[in-house]
Design a protein around this motif. Sequence first.
Motif, PDB file in Angstrom:
ATOM      1  N   SER A   5       1.176  -0.892   0.164  1.00  0.00           N
ATOM      2  CA  SER A   5      -0.178  -0.257   0.158  1.00  0.00           C
ATOM      3  C   SER A   5       0.781   1.032   0.236  1.00  0.00           C
ATOM      4  O   SER A   5       2.338   1.478   0.512  1.00  0.00           O
ATOM      5  CB  SER A   5      -1.072   0.068   0.948  1.00  0.00           C
ATOM      6  N   GLN A   6       0.555   2.123  -0.966  1.00  0.00           N
ATOM      7  CA  GLN A   6       1.510   3.331  -0.994  1.00  0.00           C
ATOM      8  C   GLN A   6       1.387   4.258  -1.629  1.00  0.00           C
ATOM      9  O   GLN A   6       0.070   4.649  -2.017  1.00  0.00           O
ATOM     10  CB  GLN A   6       2.288   3.864  -2.481  1.00  0.00           C
ATOM     11  N   LYS A   7       1.559   5.502  -0.130  1.00  0.00           N
ATOM     12  CA  LYS A   7       0.265   6.418   0.026  1.00  0.00           C
ATOM     13  C   LYS A   7       1.324   7.583  -0.345  1.00  0.00           C
ATOM     14  O   LYS A   7       2.365   8.077   0.570  1.00  0.00           O
ATOM     15  CB  LYS A   7      -0.321   6.977   1.028  1.00  0.00           C
ATOM     16  N   LEU A  92       8.073   5.323  -6.769  1.00  0.00           N
ATOM     17  CA  LEU A  92       7.436   3.751  -6.870  1.00  0.00           C
ATOM     18  C   LEU A  92       8.788   2.362  -5.640  1.00  0.00           C
ATOM     19  O   LEU A  92      10.050   2.755  -5.606  1.00  0.00           O
ATOM     20  CB  LEU A  92       7.265   2.888  -7.635  1.00  0.00           C
ATOM     21  N   CYS A  93       8.275   2.293  -4.604  1.00  0.00           N
ATOM     22  CA  CYS A  93       8.411   1.904  -3.973  1.00  0.00           C
ATOM     23  C   CYS A  93       8.303  -0.306  -3.784  1.00  0.00           C
ATOM     24  O   CYS A  93       7.634  -0.108  -4.915  1.00  0.00           O
ATOM     25  CB  CYS A  93       7.655   1.500  -2.811  1.00  0.00           C
ATOM     26  N   GLY A 105       4.620  -1.036  -5.275  1.00  0.00           N
ATOM     27  CA  GLY A 105       3.890  -0.493  -4.879  1.00  0.00           C
ATOM     28  C   GLY A 105       2.759   0.422  -6.095  1.00  0.00           C
ATOM     29  O   GLY A 105       3.348   0.141  -7.323  1.00  0.00           O
ATOM     30  N   SER A 106       1.707   0.971  -5.986  1.00  0.00           N
ATOM     31  CA  SER A 106       0.796   1.540  -7.274  1.00  0.00           C
ATOM     32  C   SER A 106       1.404   3.195  -7.385  1.00  0.00           C
ATOM     33  O   SER A 106       0.922   3.463  -8.722  1.00  0.00           O
ATOM     34  CB  SER A 106      -0.547   1.768  -6.503  1.00  0.00           C
TER      35      SER A 106
ATOM     36  N   GLN B  44       0.926   1.365 -12.877  1.00  0.00           N
ATOM     37  CA  GLN B  44       1.106  -0.632 -12.324  1.00  0.00           C
ATOM     38  C   GLN B  44       1.656  -0.750 -12.863  1.00  0.00           C
ATOM     39  O   GLN B  44       1.743  -1.273 -13.811  1.00  0.00           O
ATOM     40  CB  GLN B  44       0.106  -0.781 -11.658  1.00  0.00           C
ATOM     41  N   MET B  45       3.508  -0.945 -11.416  1.00  0.00           N
ATOM     42  CA  MET B  45       4.154  -2.029 -12.513  1.00  0.00           C
ATOM     43  C   MET B  45       3.307  -3.967 -12.207  1.00  0.00           C
ATOM     44  O   MET B  45       3.287  -4.485 -11.383  1.00  0.00           O
ATOM     45  CB  MET B  45       5.182  -2.178 -11.851  1.00  0.00           C
ATOM     46  N   ILE B  46       3.019  -4.361 -13.265  1.00  0.00           N
ATOM     47  CA  ILE B  46       2.498  -5.593 -13.639  1.00  0.00           C
ATOM     48  C   ILE B  46       3.649  -6.522 -13.760  1.00  0.00           C
ATOM     49  O   ILE B  46       4.525  -6.495 -15.132  1.00  0.00           O
ATOM     50  CB  ILE B  46       1.223  -5.610 -14.261  1.00  0.00           C
TER      51      ILE B  46
END
Lengths: 113, 118
Positions: A5-7, A92-93, A105-106, B44-46
């Motif tokens: 979960s990324q915020k 991004l993580c 993460g998103s 989103q990385m998929i």
Amino acid sequence: SAVISQKPSRDICQRGTSLTIQCQVDSQVTMMFWYRQQPGQSLTLIATANQGSEATYESGFVIDKFPISRPNLTFSTLTVSNMSPEDSSIYLCSVDPQTYGYTFGSGTRLTVV
Amino acid sequence: AQTVTQSQPEMSVQEAETVTLSCTYDTSESNYYLFWYKQPPSRQMILVIRQEAYKQQNATENRFSVNFQKAAKSFSLKISDSQLGDTAMYFCAFTRLLGGTSYGKLTFGQGTILTVHP
């Protein structure tokens, strides 16, 4: 595989301010990675964060600009300090593979104005 | 240091057809993994597919398969029966095995934008 979960998902910030991005993982992981993705570009690693030790930064990234915390095996934060428009990117993580591949993460879309 | 190169900035394909995305890499490591990631507009990385360097057999995941040529350091992705939902940026990535089950960082290629046309 782990769920991250990324915020926040996005933010618009004034130049000169700082933003802290959080990543919470649903399981314990050894390594967490922080990436930057500039508009239309690939992902570039900022630093690797292991619990209980200082983060390891890649060439071109410094702790004063991108301080990282890793207080436990499920959580990490990245702060983007003293922001300028050039810091506008997606951050991004990611965590090391649990079973098959790296989980991300998103992402946080940061715009600096 | 490892490098990953994707020489096709953009590709397009008609729905239901097959397309191949190219990737080459450079490393002196012997134990490593290669990945293809998909990034749709949602960012989103998929994970699409992965290949262990020690395996000679090419990895396959449903409509996605790779052609892994270790000596040539080539790792291409073939997408069969392309679908509109395959439209995305595709990244080739490399990581080395540090020891045991410990992995290093991911090094990414520049990405290929794939557009699937109806």
